[in-house]
Scaffold this motif. Structure first.
Motif, PDB file in Angstrom:
ATOM      1  N   UNK A 109       1.791   3.034   3.720  1.00 35.83           N
ATOM      2  CA  UNK A 109       0.514   4.145   3.519  1.00 35.83           C
ATOM      3  C   UNK A 109       1.001   5.568   4.042  1.00 35.83           C
ATOM      4  N   UNK A 110       0.874   6.453   3.106  1.00 32.05           N
ATOM      5  CA  UNK A 110       1.257   7.758   3.262  1.00 32.05           C
ATOM      6  C   UNK A 110       0.295   8.773   3.135  1.00 32.05           C
ATOM      7  N   UNK A 111      -0.929   9.085   3.670  1.00 31.89           N
ATOM      8  CA  UNK A 111      -1.639   9.941   3.626  1.00 31.89           C
ATOM      9  C   UNK A 111      -1.479  11.428   3.222  1.00 31.89           C
ATOM     10  N   UNK A 112      -0.288  11.631   3.825  1.00 31.01           N
ATOM     11  CA  UNK A 112       0.051  13.193   3.385  1.00 31.01           C
ATOM     12  C   UNK A 112       0.433  13.336   2.169  1.00 31.01           C
ATOM     13  N   UNK A 113       1.273  12.197   1.654  1.00 38.40           N
ATOM     14  CA  UNK A 113       1.766  12.248   0.156  1.00 38.40           C
ATOM     15  C   UNK A 113       0.587  12.131  -0.717  1.00 38.40           C
ATOM     16  N   UNK A 114      -0.134  10.943  -0.507  1.00 40.85           N
ATOM     17  CA  UNK A 114      -1.563  11.055  -1.173  1.00 40.85           C
ATOM     18  C   UNK A 114      -2.164  12.315  -1.590  1.00 40.85           C
ATOM     19  N   UNK A 115      -2.551  12.914  -0.477  1.00 43.93           N
ATOM     20  CA  UNK A 115      -3.147  14.273  -0.587  1.00 43.93           C
ATOM     21  C   UNK A 115      -2.279  15.089  -1.418  1.00 43.93           C
TER      22      UNK A 115
END
Length: 368
Positions: free
Chosen positions: A67-73
């Motif tokens: 899970x990588x929220x920075x990359x998802x954004x």
């Protein structure tokens, strides 16, 4: 209209080849802007080829099991700029993080539930998430064969819309580099009737069936050879099988080759005995060279590519029988019905498929 293609990586593979070829046509269509988002930079063997497309390419650092929220954004901010997001891979976190965006989603099915690979305990969760994504977020799912359509619909997938668009090929011959062909290969293959295949040597490809059929057919024949082009985990087992059947002198394993087209050209008969293929690009390339191309009737989408019922067999015995018919045809006439095979391949020209997708983009874009 702006279209964003989503790829997992730029490793050498069928999905990457498909996107490379289709974008090369789509970028020339007036009023259509095409870009590519690549989830990870790891093992980017085709980076140079994709850079030659001269379209915007966005690189992510997204891995399926992390899970990588920075990359998802980061991805979400990019995809908001595009009218159509064309998915060629399912990555759970990435797909669901963009669930509430307003862009139109198209998903092309390039595989059938991981058939042929090792299953993991998390697969059940992943494929249920995939089903939910297709049924509740994707506007249109595209099947690359009737076999693929039947498979996924049997698992309960039903996006708002669906359609069938076969894969295609560009049929451009690469420059020939003679240095890759060894003297031993030239000597072994000279003046031979060559039956062959070009594939990864994995269980899914069932090359052992081809070797067994050849071992029956080649008895009392001295001017024949089985040519196997490719590499993989099954190679040692296949070489041992040839020895066990006492035909090792008539079977030539040449390993991985960049010049696959050259080896396909010198084959008299091409055989692809694999199972659950969603399409069959290598078979299509052989057809375009005018080669009789054989598969098994449980091959999946590859049967639709080959088309000719004479070359879709249901057993080793019937494969042997077809070998003999083609051998006798070559002995009698010196040739084969190459025009028929080339005509069949022309049904799958990539330029036509690229335009089919453009028409689909326009229809989906206008949906409310």
């Amino acid at each position: 209209m702006k279209v964003l293609h989503i790829l997992p990586n730029l490793q050498i593979g069928g999905i990457q080849r498909f996107v490379l070829d289709i974008v090369s046509y789509q970028k020339e269509v007036p009023d259509v802007s095409v870009a590519i988002f690549i989830c990870t930079h790891e093992k980017a063997q085709w980076e140079k080829a994709f850079n030659h497309l001269e379209v915007p390419i966005y690189w992510g650092n997204i891995k399926p099991k992390r899970i990588n929220f920075v990359q998802y954004r980061y991805f979400r901010n990019i995809q908001k700029q595009y009218d159509i997001v064309h998915w060629h891979v399912f990555i759970p976190g990435l797909c669901y993080f963009s669930f509430f965006d307003k862009g139109k989603y198209i998903f092309t099915h390039h595989s059938v539930l991981g058939e042929g690979r090792v299953r993991h305990r998390t697969d059940c969760i992943k494929w249920n998430l995939f089903k939910w994504f297709i049924n509740h977020r994707v506007d249109c799912e595209v099947y690359n064969s009737l076999y693929t359509k039947s498979f996924w619909q049997s698992y309960g997938l039903h996006a708002r819309f669906n359609c069938l668009i076969y894969n295609g090929a560009k049929f451009i011959e690469p420059p020939f580099d003679q240095s890759e062909v060894t003297e031993q290969e030239k000597f072994t293959l000279e003046d031979k009737f060559i039956i062959g295949t070009t594939c990864n040597l994995i269980r899914l490809k069932r090359v052992d069936i081809l070797i067994k059929a050849f071992s029956i057919w080649c008895r009392n024949k001295t001017n024949v050879c089985l040519l196997i082009v490719g590499e993989g985990g099954e190679r040692k087992n296949l070489e041992q099988l040839a020895k066990d059947l006492k035909i090792e002198e008539k079977v030539l394993f040449v390993g991985h080759k960049k010049q696959v087209s050259y080896y396909q050209k010198i084959m008299d008969v091409c055989v692809f005995p694999s199972t659950t293929e969603t399409f069959g690009l290598a078979a299509l390339e052989c057809l375009h060279k005018g080669k009789p191309t054989i598969c098994l009737n449980d091959g999946g989408g590859i049967c639709e590519v080959i088309g000719d019922k004479r070359n879709i067999v249901d057993s080793i015995d019937n494969m042997v029988r077809r070998f003999d018919e083609l051998y006798q045809e070559k002995e009698t006439t010196g040739t084969c019905d190459s025009i028929t095979y080339i005509k069949q391949s022309n049904l799958f020209r990539m330029g036509d498929k690229a335009l089919e997708y453009i028409d689909l983009y326009k229809r989906i874009y206008l949906l409310e």
